[in-house]
Design an enzyme around this catalytic site. Structure first.
Site, short mmCIF file in Angstrom:
data_model
loop_
_atom_site.label_atom_id
_atom_site.label_comp_id
_atom_site.label_asym_id
_atom_site.label_seq_id
_atom_site.Cartn_x
_atom_site.Cartn_y
_atom_site.Cartn_z
CG LEU C 75 -1.75 -1.31 1.39
CD1 LEU C 75 -2.67 -1.18 2.60
CD2 LEU C 75 -2.54 -1.64 0.15
CG MET C 111 6.34 3.02 6.41
SD MET C 111 6.49 2.19 8.02
CE MET C 111 6.98 0.54 7.51
CD GLU C 112 9.79 5.45 2.01
OE1 GLU C 112 9.35 5.92 3.08
OE2 GLU C 112 9.04 5.11 1.07
CG ASP C 126 22.60 -13.51 4.06
OD1 ASP C 126 22.42 -14.73 4.16
OD2 ASP C 126 22.97 -12.97 3.00
#
Lengths: 156, 156, 156, 156, 156, 156
Positions: C75, C111-112, C126
């Site tokens: 969204l 949000m970025e 990772d």
């Protein structure tokens, strides 16, 4: 009541587990059609200049789209598309599209064929809409599949 | 003979120069329809479990697709999509989709609306094909646009 | 009852219409932390070989992630990210990450920033998981924002 | 010692803050060249069948690549590409590519032009490598830019 | 000193060579948690309207994210994700997320599970932040894995 | 006249069918070179600050690019890249890049190696162009391949 494979018992979306399926050769074909005005069809048919890259752009968009299915459809698997062909045919009232996709992977490639046909159709609408705003997609459907556990199928 | 805006005088594909266009509010709506079997429609309508996330997945796929147009259509511009709504309605023979897109950027958002409607339709076909292989997209078209130099338009 | 901006009155997801919002300078900062074993921290701190590109890879992954928000969050709007900084600090029990994002566009970039901090954290997990399977993200949060209609805010 | 704009004082990569830059019309051109065997050049020049879609595919790949720069180059900004043209010319020892990109956004589009020229070149190598394994890119460079604070520039 | 598998002897990042690993069934689970205000929890729990698509959007974002790992993490391999499940549970102080991923490919899918849990968490923060700016991710970690040469593992 | 494998008999682009090819270990190497001014070379060689993340960013961009080939080249297959190494060497007049890619999949990885070398080169040009506008790519080519039906090959 039928059960949708993409939902679990609680009705929640999931990516179906295909780890137990075998990699085998599978193919699918799909068709779509764009209708557009006589003026556009005449321009597409004209052998000299105007036609230009229109069909090539649509063909490339379709081929590229076979690889974008995992990105477009949230529940689709990442799949190795191992062959794709997009044929475009100018007819009296528009453009007919036929796509064949092939894989040697774990799932069928019907959605890859259908997505390619649809995106090629979108690319045509995009390119002709400046001349004909009414251009539209009048159908898009899987027409055949082969391979895999569920076997061959052909739309009647 | 009409000229396709996406081709130059030699018939070669290009991305049309829109640097001179002004950012203004523009909207577009598009519709698509998927037909499927009575069995699928009944399952989608059922208020308890089976329906589950089907419509939500299709809606999300459609909204996300408004942002993928520059990736799907080779000649499309990168555009700021500034609003999107995807409505799904279960009818007697399938599912009807209506999308509205909005932007305050330099180009129209018709292709964003049409692509979203089409991808939502593809997502539905993907989810119901395990139950009904014959499910298909029977139309997808832009129905209206507003804003921009070419003004408002509504399909008749 | 509060109303979620991302849902319409019927509870359906939508991309919120921001066509009426003005492009102005907006910033956001977010933090995340990865904890890992003493062995990993020692290796990361070591000035000679082993550390190598670990922090650079995490920093690049974080910066790149600021541009992937429209793709990750269905969204979210397409937004021009106009500046990004990812700082990594090796501490006694892991790595602390702070991201600042800046834009001159129509929506905030919280949000970025948060996505970048989180993806930088994922990149660290990772890379160190071969040595320490227990490495984990222990928090990720927006810590401040400025600009836009809702004004400045700082987490207390 | 010169300072790289993409690094901060500590030598760490960042996305340069351009929030203070103004949206203005900017253009860039770049060129690349692929060399290939006489046999391939003859096939590309042949006016009948074999040439087919080769140039169209390369052109489409180049145009599409102008939009992939933020994804390919970790520190590049998301930018609105507002116009792109990819010209391909078959010469005696291969194919010459020239790309022009245009924007009305906050940063220059030199990397967009150079990336497009390079990707068009890669697409040509990909398509001819079955016939000529030695096909290679012999140069790729920005040749001119205009607009923005640093003004116009042309390679001499 | 431990050696990071993602770095060569000179400390330079690389994509680890897995050509010698065998395709076998591997699974992983990961968990994440978002905390948010009582007000948000009450709205999410409410059975009528407000909850709407929030959980479905987060679930879809998580499933889609399992396929984006090669794009998000620079050194990760392209891997066929062959099954994914995202469970969301509303608890008194927020939302708990559990993801299971499955593959029949050459590498483990721990990062796919962890990335999916994290992106589902980001999607929740995105949707509730208009009501509760303080919503945050309080943990995200791999909880178990099975298959592959290194065998089964469970976080204690 | 030679026939391009990417075109059918009518000269139309297609994705070549590789369903009959076997998954086997295949490798490829490619090289590229960026030339830049003495000033830039000195800054890159300087062991203290300015060099910073430049080489790491280029290396990461190159490794990530091995995974973007299906997206960049319309007719390329989706392939599992199972190993990648990007080496950068600062020389008197610029930077030399060598990439090795490995796979255990159905097609060769020459284009993956060449694309990675080229994108690493683009990343370097991007980072140094603020200091030296004339920086350019002076060559990019596949130098060797092994595996597959067509056997080993080395550029002479």
């Amino acid at each position: 009541m039928p059960e949708f494979t993409h939902l679990d018992a609680a009705g929640q979306a999931r990516m179906v587990d295909v780890t137990a399926k075998q990699p085998t050769v599978r193919t699918a074909t799909a068709r779509a059609k764009v209708t557009c005005s006589d003026e556009v069809v005449a321009a597409l048919r004209d052998g000299t200049v105007p036609k230009g890259d229109v069909l090539a752009v649509a063909r490339v968009a379709g081929i590229a789209a076979t690889k974008k299915v995992p990105d477009l459809l949230p529940l689709a698997h990442v799949i190795g598309v191992h062959g794709a062909r997009v044929d475009l045919k100018i007819v009296d009232d528009g453009v007919e599209i036929e796509v064949e996709t092939r894989t040697a992977d774990r799932t069928g490639v019907e959605m890859e064929a259908l997505t390619a046909a649809t995106v090629a159709a979108l690319a045509i609408v995009d390119m002709v809409k400046g001349v004909d705003r009414s251009a539209e997609i009048v159908n898009a459907r899987v027409t055949a599949k082969s391979g895999g556990r569920s076997g061959d199928w052909r739309r009647e």
